[in-house]
Design an enzyme around this catalytic site. Structure first.
Site, PDB file in Angstrom:
ATOM      1  N   SER A  36       0.827  -1.212   0.000  1.00 44.52           N
ATOM      2  CA  SER A  36       0.000   0.000   0.000  1.00 44.52           C
ATOM      3  C   SER A  36       0.859   1.258   0.000  1.00 44.52           C
ATOM      4  CB  SER A  36      -0.884   0.050   1.252  1.00 44.52           C
ATOM      5  OG  SER A  36      -1.708  -1.081   1.323  1.00 44.52           O
TER       6      SER A  36
HETATM    7  N1  SAH Z   1       0.207  -5.501   3.899  1.00 42.04           N
HETATM    8  C1  SAH Z   1       0.984  -5.766   2.699  1.00 42.04           C
HETATM    9  C2  SAH Z   1       0.225  -5.517   1.409  1.00 42.04           C
HETATM   10  C3  SAH Z   1      -0.840  -6.505   1.199  1.00 42.04           C
HETATM   11  S1  SAH Z   1      -1.461  -6.726  -0.429  1.00 42.04           S
HETATM   12  C4  SAH Z   1       2.294  -5.022   2.705  1.00 42.04           C
HETATM   13  O1  SAH Z   1       2.539  -4.234   3.620  1.00 42.04           O
HETATM   14  O2  SAH Z   1       3.078  -5.245   1.780  1.00 42.04           O
HETATM   15  C5  SAH Z   1      -2.692  -7.921  -0.003  1.00 42.04           C
HETATM   16  C6  SAH Z   1      -2.153  -9.301   0.320  1.00 42.04           C
HETATM   17  O3  SAH Z   1      -3.232 -10.104   0.777  1.00 42.04           O
HETATM   18  C7  SAH Z   1      -1.564 -10.004  -0.883  1.00 42.04           C
HETATM   19  O4  SAH Z   1      -0.247 -10.383  -0.629  1.00 42.04           O
HETATM   20  C8  SAH Z   1      -2.493 -11.214  -1.082  1.00 42.04           C
HETATM   21  O5  SAH Z   1      -1.816 -12.355  -1.574  1.00 42.04           O
HETATM   22  C9  SAH Z   1      -3.007 -11.429   0.325  1.00 42.04           C
HETATM   23  N2  SAH Z   1      -4.268 -12.188   0.431  1.00 42.04           N
HETATM   24  C10 SAH Z   1      -5.304 -12.221  -0.448  1.00 42.04           C
HETATM   25  N3  SAH Z   1      -6.277 -13.036   0.014  1.00 42.04           N
HETATM   26  C11 SAH Z   1      -5.848 -13.532   1.207  1.00 42.04           C
HETATM   27  C12 SAH Z   1      -6.394 -14.437   2.159  1.00 42.04           C
HETATM   28  N4  SAH Z   1      -7.597 -15.023   1.977  1.00 42.04           N
HETATM   29  N5  SAH Z   1      -5.673 -14.719   3.260  1.00 42.04           N
HETATM   30  C13 SAH Z   1      -4.451 -14.149   3.456  1.00 42.04           C
HETATM   31  N6  SAH Z   1      -3.875 -13.299   2.587  1.00 42.04           N
HETATM   32  C14 SAH Z   1      -4.556 -12.984   1.473  1.00 42.04           C
END
Ligand code: SAH
Length: 182
Positions: A33
Protein backbone atom coordinates in the site's frame (compact mmCIF):
# COMPACT_ATOMS: atom_id res chain seq x y z
CA UNK A 1 7.91 4.90 9.20
CA UNK A 2 11.00 7.09 8.70
CA UNK A 3 13.20 4.47 10.31
CA UNK A 4 11.73 1.55 8.32
CA UNK A 5 13.71 0.75 5.12
CA UNK A 6 10.74 0.52 2.73
CA UNK A 7 13.09 -0.09 -0.23
CA UNK A 8 13.94 -3.53 1.24
CA UNK A 9 10.27 -4.56 1.01
CA UNK A 10 9.82 -3.88 -2.72
CA UNK A 11 11.32 -5.81 -5.67
CA UNK A 12 14.78 -4.65 -6.82
CA UNK A 13 13.40 -3.05 -10.01
CA UNK A 14 10.97 -0.88 -7.98
CA UNK A 15 13.42 0.48 -5.41
CA UNK A 16 13.45 3.96 -6.92
CA UNK A 17 9.65 4.09 -6.27
CA UNK A 18 9.89 2.90 -2.68
CA UNK A 19 9.65 6.28 -0.95
CA UNK A 20 7.05 7.86 -3.22
CA UNK A 21 3.47 8.06 -1.94
CA UNK A 22 2.25 5.32 -4.29
CA UNK A 23 1.40 1.65 -4.02
CA UNK A 24 4.17 -0.56 -5.50
CA UNK A 25 3.71 -3.97 -7.16
CA UNK A 26 5.30 -6.79 -5.16
CA UNK A 27 4.75 -9.62 -7.65
CA UNK A 28 2.02 -12.31 -7.85
CA UNK A 29 -0.64 -9.54 -8.30
CA UNK A 30 -0.65 -7.61 -5.01
CA UNK A 31 0.82 -4.24 -4.13
CA UNK A 32 2.39 -2.81 -0.99
CA UNK A 33 0.00 0.00 0.00
CA UNK A 34 1.01 3.61 -0.45
CA UNK A 35 2.64 5.05 2.71
CA UNK A 36 -0.31 7.37 3.36
CA UNK A 37 -2.72 4.43 3.60
CA UNK A 38 -0.31 2.42 5.78
CA UNK A 39 -0.08 5.42 8.13
CA UNK A 40 -3.84 6.03 8.15
CA UNK A 41 -4.70 2.39 8.90
CA UNK A 42 -1.99 2.15 11.58
CA UNK A 43 -3.30 5.30 13.24
CA UNK A 44 -6.89 4.03 13.13
CA UNK A 45 -5.80 0.70 14.66
CA UNK A 46 -3.97 2.54 17.48
CA UNK A 47 -1.51 -0.20 18.53
CA UNK A 48 0.30 0.10 21.87
CA UNK A 49 3.22 -1.85 23.34
CA UNK A 50 0.70 -4.05 25.18
CA UNK A 51 -1.26 -5.06 22.09
CA UNK A 52 -1.26 -8.32 20.17
CA UNK A 53 -2.18 -7.62 16.56
CA UNK A 54 -3.37 -9.85 13.71
CA UNK A 55 -2.78 -8.79 10.11
CA UNK A 56 -4.50 -10.45 7.14
CA UNK A 57 -2.44 -10.08 3.93
CA UNK A 58 1.28 -10.02 4.79
CA UNK A 59 2.33 -9.17 1.22
CA UNK A 60 5.84 -7.71 1.45
CA UNK A 61 5.77 -7.56 5.27
CA UNK A 62 6.04 -3.75 5.34
CA UNK A 63 2.79 -3.06 7.26
CA UNK A 64 3.77 -5.83 9.70
CA UNK A 65 7.17 -4.16 10.21
CA UNK A 66 5.49 -0.85 11.09
CA UNK A 67 3.15 -2.62 13.52
CA UNK A 68 6.03 -4.64 15.00
CA UNK A 69 7.59 -1.39 16.20
CA UNK A 70 4.39 -0.19 17.89
CA UNK A 71 2.79 -3.38 19.29
CA UNK A 72 3.90 -6.20 21.59
CA UNK A 73 3.34 -8.97 19.03
CA UNK A 74 2.22 -9.17 15.42
CA UNK A 75 0.73 -12.27 13.78
CA UNK A 76 0.35 -12.02 10.02
CA UNK A 77 -1.22 -14.39 7.49
CA UNK A 78 -0.48 -14.55 3.74
CA UNK A 79 -2.20 -16.85 1.26
CA UNK A 80 0.53 -16.82 -1.45
CA UNK A 81 3.31 -19.18 -0.27
CA UNK A 82 6.14 -17.31 -2.08
CA UNK A 83 5.11 -13.99 -0.47
CA UNK A 84 4.82 -15.56 2.99
CA UNK A 85 8.34 -16.99 2.60
CA UNK A 86 9.93 -13.79 1.27
CA UNK A 87 8.22 -11.51 3.84
CA UNK A 88 9.31 -13.84 6.60
CA UNK A 89 12.91 -13.65 5.38
CA UNK A 90 12.88 -9.85 5.00
CA UNK A 91 11.50 -9.42 8.53
CA UNK A 92 13.99 -11.90 9.98
CA UNK A 93 16.94 -10.25 8.18
CA UNK A 94 15.87 -6.87 9.60
CA UNK A 95 15.86 -8.31 13.11
CA UNK A 96 12.14 -8.28 13.97
CA UNK A 97 11.60 -10.93 16.64
CA UNK A 98 7.98 -10.17 17.58
CA UNK A 99 6.38 -10.82 14.15
CA UNK A 100 5.15 -14.27 13.15
CA UNK A 101 4.25 -15.00 9.53
CA UNK A 102 1.97 -17.86 8.60
CA UNK A 103 1.03 -19.08 5.14
CA UNK A 104 -2.71 -19.70 5.10
CA UNK A 105 -6.21 -18.39 4.49
CA UNK A 106 -6.98 -15.23 6.42
CA UNK A 107 -10.71 -16.01 6.36
CA UNK A 108 -10.03 -18.42 9.21
CA UNK A 109 -7.88 -16.03 11.25
CA UNK A 110 -5.37 -17.48 13.73
CA UNK A 111 -7.59 -19.13 16.37
CA UNK A 112 -4.70 -20.59 18.44
CA UNK A 113 -3.42 -17.09 19.23
CA UNK A 114 -6.80 -15.32 19.64
CA UNK A 115 -8.06 -13.04 21.06
CA UNK A 116 -6.33 -10.08 19.43
CA UNK A 117 -6.44 -6.46 20.61
CA UNK A 118 -6.38 -5.31 17.02
CA UNK A 119 -6.98 -6.86 13.59
CA UNK A 120 -5.95 -5.16 10.35
CA UNK A 121 -6.91 -6.45 6.91
CA UNK A 122 -4.84 -5.29 3.94
CA UNK A 123 -6.85 -7.30 1.42
CA UNK A 124 -10.52 -6.60 0.82
CA UNK A 125 -13.32 -9.06 1.60
CA UNK A 126 -16.93 -8.47 0.42
CA UNK A 127 -17.84 -8.49 4.13
CA UNK A 128 -15.80 -8.88 7.30
CA UNK A 129 -15.24 -12.60 8.00
CA UNK A 130 -17.18 -13.74 11.09
CA UNK A 131 -14.14 -15.68 12.35
CA UNK A 132 -12.17 -12.44 12.61
CA UNK A 133 -14.87 -10.63 14.61
CA UNK A 134 -14.95 -13.67 16.91
CA UNK A 135 -11.14 -13.49 17.37
CA UNK A 136 -11.25 -9.82 18.36
CA UNK A 137 -10.93 -9.14 22.11
CA UNK A 138 -13.52 -7.10 24.03
CA UNK A 139 -12.41 -3.45 23.58
CA UNK A 140 -10.60 -4.61 20.44
CA UNK A 141 -10.64 -2.85 17.09
CA UNK A 142 -10.66 -4.10 13.50
CA UNK A 143 -9.65 -1.96 10.51
CA UNK A 144 -10.49 -3.28 7.04
CA UNK A 145 -11.29 -2.32 3.44
CA UNK A 146 -14.70 -3.87 2.76
CA UNK A 147 -16.56 -4.06 -0.52
CA UNK A 148 -16.54 -5.38 -4.05
CA UNK A 149 -13.68 -5.82 -6.51
CA UNK A 150 -11.40 -2.74 -6.55
CA UNK A 151 -13.69 -0.22 -4.81
CA UNK A 152 -14.16 -0.50 -1.08
CA UNK A 153 -14.86 1.48 2.04
CA UNK A 154 -12.30 1.57 4.82
CA UNK A 155 -14.17 0.62 7.97
CA UNK A 156 -13.37 0.53 11.67
CA UNK A 157 -15.22 -1.91 13.93
CA UNK A 158 -15.02 -1.49 17.70
CA UNK A 159 -15.96 -4.46 19.84
CA UNK A 160 -17.42 -3.69 23.25
CA UNK A 161 -16.70 -5.83 26.31
CA UNK A 162 -20.19 -7.37 26.01
CA UNK A 163 -19.25 -8.57 22.51
CA UNK A 164 -21.48 -6.18 20.54
CA UNK A 165 -19.86 -4.34 17.65
CA UNK A 166 -20.01 -0.82 16.33
CA UNK A 167 -18.86 -0.22 12.74
CA UNK A 168 -18.04 3.13 11.18
CA UNK A 169 -16.94 4.12 7.72
CA UNK A 170 -13.79 6.21 7.16
CA UNK A 171 -13.16 6.76 3.43
CA UNK A 172 -13.20 5.03 0.03
CA UNK A 173 -10.12 2.88 -0.72
CA UNK A 174 -8.90 0.42 -3.35
CA UNK A 175 -7.27 -2.86 -2.21
CA UNK A 176 -6.63 -6.21 -3.86
CA UNK A 177 -9.68 -8.45 -3.37
CA UNK A 178 -9.33 -11.16 -0.74
CA UNK A 179 -8.85 -14.64 -2.21
CA UNK A 180 -10.60 -17.79 -1.06
CA UNK A 181 -8.37 -20.81 -0.50
CA UNK A 182 -8.98 -23.48 -3.15
N1 SAH B 1 0.21 -5.50 3.90
C1 SAH B 1 0.98 -5.77 2.70
C2 SAH B 1 0.22 -5.52 1.41
C3 SAH B 1 -0.84 -6.51 1.20
S1 SAH B 1 -1.46 -6.73 -0.43
C4 SAH B 1 2.29 -5.02 2.70
O1 SAH B 1 2.54 -4.23 3.62
O2 SAH B 1 3.08 -5.24 1.78
C5 SAH B 1 -2.69 -7.92 0.00
C6 SAH B 1 -2.15 -9.30 0.32
O3 SAH B 1 -3.23 -10.10 0.78
C7 SAH B 1 -1.56 -10.00 -0.88
O4 SAH B 1 -0.25 -10.38 -0.63
C8 SAH B 1 -2.49 -11.21 -1.08
O5 SAH B 1 -1.82 -12.35 -1.57
C9 SAH B 1 -3.01 -11.43 0.32
N2 SAH B 1 -4.27 -12.19 0.43
C10 SAH B 1 -5.30 -12.22 -0.45
N3 SAH B 1 -6.28 -13.04 0.01
C11 SAH B 1 -5.85 -13.53 1.21
C12 SAH B 1 -6.39 -14.44 2.16
N4 SAH B 1 -7.60 -15.02 1.98
N5 SAH B 1 -5.67 -14.72 3.26
C13 SAH B 1 -4.45 -14.15 3.46
N6 SAH B 1 -3.87 -13.30 2.59
C14 SAH B 1 -4.56 -12.98 1.47
Amino acid sequence: MRTTPRHLFVPDNARSMAYEDYPVSIGYGPTISQPYIVALMTQLLGPTKKHRILEIGTGSGYQAAILGQLAAEVYTIEIVPQLATSASKTLRDLGYTNIRVRQGDGYKGWPEEAPFDGIIMTTAPPKVPAALIAQLAGHGRLVAPVGSLWMQELIVIDKRSDGTIRPRSVCPVSFVPMQRSK
